[in-house]
Motif scaffolding. Structure first.
Motif, PDB file in Angstrom:
ATOM      1  N   ALA A  44       2.258  -5.974   1.641  1.00 37.57           N
ATOM      2  CA  ALA A  44       2.380  -4.541   1.863  1.00 37.57           C
ATOM      3  C   ALA A  44       3.186  -3.892   0.738  1.00 37.57           C
ATOM      4  O   ALA A  44       2.861  -2.783   0.293  1.00 37.57           O
ATOM      5  CB  ALA A  44       3.029  -4.261   3.209  1.00 37.57           C
ATOM      6  N   ARG A  45       4.214  -4.587   0.243  1.00 34.36           N
ATOM      7  CA  ARG A  45       4.994  -4.050  -0.885  1.00 34.36           C
ATOM      8  C   ARG A  45       4.160  -4.024  -2.165  1.00 34.36           C
ATOM      9  O   ARG A  45       4.274  -3.086  -2.962  1.00 34.36           O
ATOM     10  CB  ARG A  45       6.273  -4.846  -1.080  1.00 34.36           C
ATOM     11  N   ILE A  46       3.322  -5.024  -2.347  1.00 33.62           N
ATOM     12  CA  ILE A  46       2.422  -5.029  -3.509  1.00 33.62           C
ATOM     13  C   ILE A  46       1.492  -3.813  -3.434  1.00 33.62           C
ATOM     14  O   ILE A  46       1.305  -3.099  -4.431  1.00 33.62           O
ATOM     15  CB  ILE A  46       1.596  -6.337  -3.574  1.00 33.62           C
ATOM     16  N   GLU A  47       0.927  -3.581  -2.256  1.00 28.10           N
ATOM     17  CA  GLU A  47       0.038  -2.430  -2.077  1.00 28.10           C
ATOM     18  C   GLU A  47       0.775  -1.120  -2.371  1.00 28.10           C
ATOM     19  O   GLU A  47       0.242  -0.245  -3.061  1.00 28.10           O
ATOM     20  CB  GLU A  47      -0.516  -2.399  -0.658  1.00 28.10           C
ATOM     21  N   GLU A  48       1.980  -1.001  -1.846  1.00 23.93           N
ATOM     22  CA  GLU A  48       2.766   0.210  -2.067  1.00 23.93           C
ATOM     23  C   GLU A  48       3.039   0.418  -3.559  1.00 23.93           C
ATOM     24  O   GLU A  48       2.904   1.517  -4.081  1.00 23.93           O
ATOM     25  CB  GLU A  48       4.085   0.112  -1.294  1.00 23.93           C
ATOM     26  N   ARG A  49       3.418  -0.659  -4.239  1.00 25.14           N
ATOM     27  CA  ARG A  49       3.708  -0.593  -5.683  1.00 25.14           C
ATOM     28  C   ARG A  49       2.462  -0.196  -6.463  1.00 25.14           C
ATOM     29  O   ARG A  49       2.521   0.642  -7.359  1.00 25.14           O
ATOM     30  CB  ARG A  49       4.228  -1.949  -6.138  1.00 25.14           C
ATOM     31  N   GLU A  50       1.328  -0.797  -6.122  1.00 22.37           N
ATOM     32  CA  GLU A  50       0.082  -0.471  -6.815  1.00 22.37           C
ATOM     33  C   GLU A  50      -0.318   0.991  -6.582  1.00 22.37           C
ATOM     34  O   GLU A  50      -0.708   1.679  -7.518  1.00 22.37           O
ATOM     35  CB  GLU A  50      -1.046  -1.401  -6.375  1.00 22.37           C
ATOM     36  N   ARG A  51      -0.224   1.449  -5.362  1.00 20.92           N
ATOM     37  CA  ARG A  51      -0.599   2.842  -5.073  1.00 20.92           C
ATOM     38  C   ARG A  51       0.307   3.831  -5.808  1.00 20.92           C
ATOM     39  O   ARG A  51      -0.145   4.890  -6.218  1.00 20.92           O
ATOM     40  CB  ARG A  51      -0.559   3.104  -3.575  1.00 20.92           C
ATOM     41  N   ALA A  52       1.569   3.479  -5.963  1.00 18.91           N
ATOM     42  CA  ALA A  52       2.524   4.354  -6.644  1.00 18.91           C
ATOM     43  C   ALA A  52       2.376   4.295  -8.160  1.00 18.91           C
ATOM     44  O   ALA A  52       2.826   5.193  -8.860  1.00 18.91           O
ATOM     45  CB  ALA A  52       3.948   3.975  -6.263  1.00 18.91           C
ATOM     46  N   GLY A  53       1.748   3.246  -8.641  1.00 17.96           N
ATOM     47  CA  GLY A  53       1.662   3.053 -10.086  1.00 17.96           C
ATOM     48  C   GLY A  53       0.251   2.976 -10.607  1.00 17.96           C
ATOM     49  O   GLY A  53      -0.487   3.951 -10.607  1.00 17.96           O
ATOM     50  N   ARG A  54      -0.148   1.790 -10.989  1.00 17.68           N
ATOM     51  CA  ARG A  54      -1.417   1.607 -11.692  1.00 17.68           C
ATOM     52  C   ARG A  54      -2.645   1.686 -10.793  1.00 17.68           C
ATOM     53  O   ARG A  54      -3.741   1.937 -11.273  1.00 17.68           O
ATOM     54  CB  ARG A  54      -1.382   0.282 -12.440  1.00 17.68           C
ATOM     55  N   ALA A  55      -2.477   1.427  -9.516  1.00 21.30           N
ATOM     56  CA  ALA A  55      -3.568   1.554  -8.539  1.00 21.30           C
ATOM     57  C   ALA A  55      -4.818   0.765  -8.942  1.00 21.30           C
ATOM     58  O   ALA A  55      -5.932   1.268  -8.877  1.00 21.30           O
ATOM     59  CB  ALA A  55      -3.902   3.012  -8.288  1.00 21.30           C
ATOM     60  N   ARG A  56      -4.613  -0.485  -9.320  1.00 16.66           N
ATOM     61  CA  ARG A  56      -5.747  -1.330  -9.712  1.00 16.66           C
ATOM     62  C   ARG A  56      -6.550  -1.692  -8.476  1.00 16.66           C
ATOM     63  O   ARG A  56      -6.028  -2.319  -7.543  1.00 16.66           O
ATOM     64  CB  ARG A  56      -5.240  -2.585 -10.420  1.00 16.66           C
ATOM     65  N   PRO A  57      -7.830  -1.293  -8.444  1.00 17.93           N
ATOM     66  CA  PRO A  57      -8.651  -1.506  -7.245  1.00 17.93           C
ATOM     67  C   PRO A  57      -8.753  -2.962  -6.818  1.00 17.93           C
ATOM     68  O   PRO A  57      -8.721  -3.256  -5.622  1.00 17.93           O
ATOM     69  CB  PRO A  57     -10.024  -0.964  -7.633  1.00 17.93           C
ATOM     70  N   ASP A  58      -8.870  -3.878  -7.760  1.00 19.42           N
ATOM     71  CA  ASP A  58      -9.025  -5.287  -7.392  1.00 19.42           C
ATOM     72  C   ASP A  58      -7.750  -5.852  -6.773  1.00 19.42           C
ATOM     73  O   ASP A  58      -7.801  -6.628  -5.822  1.00 19.42           O
ATOM     74  CB  ASP A  58      -9.490  -6.135  -8.573  1.00 19.42           C
ATOM     75  N   VAL A  59      -6.594  -5.447  -7.272  1.00 21.45           N
ATOM     76  CA  VAL A  59      -5.324  -5.909  -6.701  1.00 21.45           C
ATOM     77  C   VAL A  59      -5.143  -5.313  -5.310  1.00 21.45           C
ATOM     78  O   VAL A  59      -4.780  -6.019  -4.366  1.00 21.45           O
ATOM     79  CB  VAL A  59      -4.136  -5.561  -7.614  1.00 21.45           C
ATOM     80  N   LEU A  60      -5.408  -4.021  -5.176  1.00 17.20           N
ATOM     81  CA  LEU A  60      -5.279  -3.367  -3.873  1.00 17.20           C
ATOM     82  C   LEU A  60      -6.214  -3.983  -2.838  1.00 17.20           C
ATOM     83  O   LEU A  60      -5.797  -4.277  -1.718  1.00 17.20           O
ATOM     84  CB  LEU A  60      -5.559  -1.867  -3.998  1.00 17.20           C
TER      85      LEU A  60
END
Length: 78
Positions: A44-60
């Motif tokens: 969930a923290r990874i998702e939050e970090r991705e959404r706030a930053g680079r928002a890489r679709p594959d990581v999300l």
């Protein structure tokens, strides 16, 4: 293009702690295999970090998939 919004977004994302050392320097292909070892809260923290930053679709997408699986497993274990 004004770099300020990008800098502010990067700073906001960097403030969200994640359980993968050197996260900001990693490419998505380096992050994806490391997600397997994380629990639902960490994902969930990874998702939050991705959404706030680079928002890489594959990581999300992978983090969401794994988090959902962890949550399902947790419910079954009750």
């Amino acid at each position: 293009m004004d770099p300020q919004p990008d800098a502010a977004r990067a700073a906001a994302a960097a403030a969200i702690p994640v359980p993968i050392p050197g996260y900001d320097d990693l490419h998505a292909c380096q992050i994806l295999p490391r997600l397997e070892a994380l629990d639902a809260e960490e994902l969930a923290r990874i998702e939050e970090r991705e959404r706030a930053g680079r928002a890489r679709p594959d990581v999300l997408a992978r983090a969401e998939q794994l988090r959902a699986r962890r949550e399902h497993e947790r419910r079954l274990a009750r």
